[in-house]
Design an enzyme around this catalytic site. Structure first.
Site, mmCIF file in Angstrom:
data_model
loop_
_atom_site.group_PDB
_atom_site.id
_atom_site.type_symbol
_atom_site.label_atom_id
_atom_site.label_comp_id
_atom_site.label_asym_id
_atom_site.label_seq_id
_atom_site.Cartn_x
_atom_site.Cartn_y
_atom_site.Cartn_z
ATOM 1 N N GLU A 1 -1.515 -28.902 7.003
ATOM 2 C CA GLU A 1 -1.261 -30.143 6.630
ATOM 3 C C GLU A 1 0.266 -30.757 6.903
ATOM 4 O O GLU A 1 0.326 -31.955 7.341
ATOM 5 C CB GLU A 1 -1.092 -30.205 4.949
ATOM 6 C CG GLU A 1 -1.192 -31.638 4.448
ATOM 7 C CD GLU A 1 -1.285 -31.293 2.697
ATOM 8 O OE1 GLU A 1 -1.420 -30.216 2.320
ATOM 9 O OE2 GLU A 1 -1.162 -32.388 2.244
ATOM 10 N N THR B 1 -5.149 -37.105 -4.576
ATOM 11 C CA THR B 1 -5.382 -37.342 -3.197
ATOM 12 C C THR B 1 -6.994 -37.223 -2.742
ATOM 13 O O THR B 1 -7.263 -37.682 -1.920
ATOM 14 C CB THR B 1 -4.524 -36.941 -2.216
ATOM 15 O OG1 THR B 1 -4.588 -35.421 -2.155
ATOM 16 C CG2 THR B 1 -3.287 -37.228 -2.565
ATOM 17 N N ARG C 1 -14.647 -30.924 5.724
ATOM 18 C CA ARG C 1 -14.684 -30.339 4.557
ATOM 19 C C ARG C 1 -14.762 -30.898 3.065
ATOM 20 O O ARG C 1 -14.470 -32.277 3.368
ATOM 21 C CB ARG C 1 -13.352 -29.500 4.203
ATOM 22 C CG ARG C 1 -12.140 -29.896 4.155
ATOM 23 C CD ARG C 1 -11.714 -30.515 3.002
ATOM 24 N NE ARG C 1 -10.453 -30.931 2.643
ATOM 25 C CZ ARG C 1 -9.863 -31.869 1.830
ATOM 26 N NH1 ARG C 1 -10.768 -32.210 1.021
ATOM 27 N NH2 ARG C 1 -8.431 -31.953 2.007
ATOM 28 N N CYS D 1 -5.980 -32.149 -7.106
ATOM 29 C CA CYS D 1 -4.886 -33.118 -6.356
ATOM 30 C C CYS D 1 -5.646 -34.486 -6.525
ATOM 31 O O CYS D 1 -6.572 -34.665 -5.969
ATOM 32 C CB CYS D 1 -4.595 -32.746 -5.028
ATOM 33 S SG CYS D 1 -3.479 -34.014 -4.531
ATOM 34 N N GLU E 1 -7.096 -24.352 -3.503
ATOM 35 C CA GLU E 1 -6.487 -25.476 -4.459
ATOM 36 C C GLU E 1 -7.632 -26.303 -5.256
ATOM 37 O O GLU E 1 -7.737 -26.769 -6.483
ATOM 38 C CB GLU E 1 -5.844 -26.490 -3.470
ATOM 39 C CG GLU E 1 -5.567 -27.870 -4.131
ATOM 40 C CD GLU E 1 -4.982 -28.844 -3.154
ATOM 41 O OE1 GLU E 1 -4.304 -28.491 -2.249
ATOM 42 O OE2 GLU E 1 -4.851 -30.157 -3.285
ATOM 43 N N ARG F 1 -13.903 -25.006 -1.486
ATOM 44 C CA ARG F 1 -13.863 -26.016 -0.534
ATOM 45 C C ARG F 1 -14.915 -25.456 0.569
ATOM 46 O O ARG F 1 -15.080 -24.379 0.857
ATOM 47 C CB ARG F 1 -12.456 -25.696 0.418
ATOM 48 C CG ARG F 1 -11.432 -26.345 -0.505
ATOM 49 C CD ARG F 1 -11.344 -27.732 -0.290
ATOM 50 N NE ARG F 1 -10.221 -28.402 -1.092
ATOM 51 C CZ ARG F 1 -8.987 -28.638 -0.590
ATOM 52 N NH1 ARG F 1 -8.716 -28.160 0.770
ATOM 53 N NH2 ARG F 1 -8.230 -29.152 -1.532
ATOM 54 N N ARG G 1 -12.681 -34.422 3.831
ATOM 55 C CA ARG G 1 -11.542 -34.545 5.126
ATOM 56 C C ARG G 1 -12.396 -34.285 6.400
ATOM 57 O O ARG G 1 -12.918 -33.242 6.398
ATOM 58 C CB ARG G 1 -10.526 -33.812 5.021
ATOM 59 C CG ARG G 1 -9.417 -34.050 5.852
ATOM 60 C CD ARG G 1 -8.083 -33.649 5.576
ATOM 61 N NE ARG G 1 -8.062 -32.410 6.398
ATOM 62 C CZ ARG G 1 -7.454 -32.329 7.804
ATOM 63 N NH1 ARG G 1 -7.034 -33.636 8.289
ATOM 64 N NH2 ARG G 1 -7.366 -31.154 8.593
ATOM 65 N N ARG H 1 -2.517 -35.512 11.988
ATOM 66 C CA ARG H 1 -1.619 -34.406 11.832
ATOM 67 C C ARG H 1 -1.558 -33.348 12.958
ATOM 68 O O ARG H 1 -2.091 -33.386 13.768
ATOM 69 C CB ARG H 1 -2.396 -33.596 10.798
ATOM 70 C CG ARG H 1 -2.584 -34.169 9.376
ATOM 71 C CD ARG H 1 -3.317 -33.215 8.426
ATOM 72 N NE ARG H 1 -3.623 -33.875 7.072
ATOM 73 C CZ ARG H 1 -4.016 -33.263 6.176
ATOM 74 N NH1 ARG H 1 -4.189 -31.914 6.283
ATOM 75 N NH2 ARG H 1 -4.243 -33.926 4.811
HETATM 76 N N1 ARG Z 1 1.545 -32.210 -4.234
HETATM 77 C C1 ARG Z 1 1.809 -32.392 -2.770
HETATM 78 C C2 ARG Z 1 2.757 -33.662 -2.701
HETATM 79 O O1 ARG Z 1 2.673 -34.484 -3.881
HETATM 80 C C3 ARG Z 1 0.671 -32.388 -1.800
HETATM 81 C C4 ARG Z 1 -0.098 -33.456 -1.937
HETATM 82 C C5 ARG Z 1 -1.580 -33.587 -1.155
HETATM 83 N N2 ARG Z 1 -1.724 -32.489 -0.674
HETATM 84 C C6 ARG Z 1 -2.797 -31.708 -1.177
HETATM 85 N N3 ARG Z 1 -2.990 -30.698 -0.288
HETATM 86 N N4 ARG Z 1 -3.541 -31.762 -2.139
HETATM 87 O O2 ARG Z 1 3.424 -33.763 -1.717
#
Ligand code: ARG
Length: 346
Positions: free
Chosen positions: A304, A263, A116, A261, A215, A219, A270, A299
């Site tokens: 997650e 990350t 994804r 996010c 999110e 996606r 991913r 995982r």
């Molecule tokens: N905000 C969450 C944390 O800080 C998730 C971070 C990563 N996961 C995500 N789906 N963006 O633990």
């Protein structure tokens, strides 16, 4: 979002990157700033302030957040991705550059492959700051664009709002449906007006799927049974190219594809397999040594924060920023080859 404008008090058991890097000095320097969409420091940190078990703890409200609040985001990005403020992200979505023959042609270990990417639309706030009207408009524009896809990518859009029970249970059975966001997303403002403005598109073969306004605004997902990683990547990159003809994605020369996010920045990719490794599962030290070597994450198969079931794991690339998409998939492929080799030897 209404909240305190005082420096947050993190308890000693908090280990998020937010509490590691949000000093009183940085807080004071940033607390009166806001982006053009009115996103403020207190909005960016709210999820990590109320969820002290966060790993990261911050979300961006728009592309500008990463620059306006760079004094906080930069060290978090540096820590998570090993990516410096002077580094540049480079994208490569060319499947010809990927060397990934099926690691398991007999189908003994790999159950399925899924890749994804997250995408957001240029010149709009991200999910944490988008208004209801903007989100609804975006759902319409994106679903209209998806409905023009041709050939094997052609499919149907299913809005979450007003979804019939029959469709809902079918999508749940297929593991396609996304749920209301968890408490991290909730606190980031990503569940506002749920389920309005959200939905799922999939092609007739159920190998290509798009989540709208989860999110991230998109996606884009390619998946199928078995371990033909290259076929999954090729379908994904074709789909991305087709969607990009209609929609301009938010991108930065520095940070790559912009996501809510940090990350997910960079490739926002991913690439994962569900793989049965019952013998390695009994020797987690060896298992982890291999996944670390290839920059992979282990995982459970139910998302997650889930656990493994019956020795089946979800294995995916850990790196996303400062590496190309091809490299992310290559990491996953090469690591999976090594894992299967080890499993066979046990
Ligand atoms: N905000 C969450 C944390 O800080 C998730 C971070 C990563 N996961 C995500 N789906 N963006 O633990």
């Amino acid at each position: 979002m209404e909240q305190e404008n005082d420096f947050p008090n993190f308890p000693p058991e908090c280990h998020s990157l937010l509490c590691k890097y949000l000093s009183k000095e940085i807080f004071d320097a940033l607390k009166d700033k806001q982006t053009r969409y009115g996103f403020r420091l207190t909005d960016a940190i709210h999820s990590g302030v109320v969820n002290i078990d966060s790993g990261i703890g911050v979300y961006a409200g728009d592309k500008e957040s990463y620059f306006t609040f760079a004094a906080l985001f930069d060290p978090i990005i540096q820590d998570y991705h090993g990516f410096d403020p002077v580094d540049k992200h480079v994208s490569n979505l060319d499947p010809d550059d990927l060397d990934a023959p099926n690691p398991d042609p007999e189908g003994e270990y790999i159950l399925s492959t899924r890749i994804r990417v997250g995408r957001n639309v240029a010149n709009l706030p991200l999910g944490p700051a988008i208004s209801k009207a903007q989100r609804n408009r975006l759902e319409k524009d994106l679903s209209d664009a998806l409905m023009t896809l041709k050939g094997t990518l052609a499919g149907t859009y299913y809005p979450l709002k007003g979804m019939s029970e029959g469709i809902r249970s079918q999508l749940i059975e297929d593991h396609f449906l996304f749920k209301t966001g968890d408490r991290f997303l909730e606190a980031a403002g990503l569940n506002r007006d749920w389920p309005e403005g959200r939905g799922i598109f999939h092609n007739d073969e159920k190998t290509f799927l798009v989540w709208i306004n989860e999110e991230d605004q998109l996606r884009i997902i390619s998946m199928q049974q078995g371990g033909d990683i290259k076929e999954v990547f090729t379908r994904l990159t074709t789909a991305i190219g087709e969607i990009e003809k209609k929609v301009q994605f938010s991108y930065s020369q520095h940070l790559g594809y912009i996501t809510s996010c940090p990350t997910n920045l960079g490739t926002a990719m991913r690439a994962s397999v569900h793989i049965a490794l019952p013998k390695l599962a009994k020797d987690m030290e060896t298992f982890k040594a291999i996944t670390d070597k290839y920059h992979l994450q282990i995982r459970g198969i139910h998302g997650e924060h889930s656990e493994s079931e019956g020795g089946v794991y979800d294995i995916s690339n850990r790196r996303r920023l400062g590496v190309t998409e091809v490299q992310c998939v290559q990491d996953m492929h090469d690591g999976v080859v090594a894992l299967i080799e080890k499993e066979k030897s046990l």
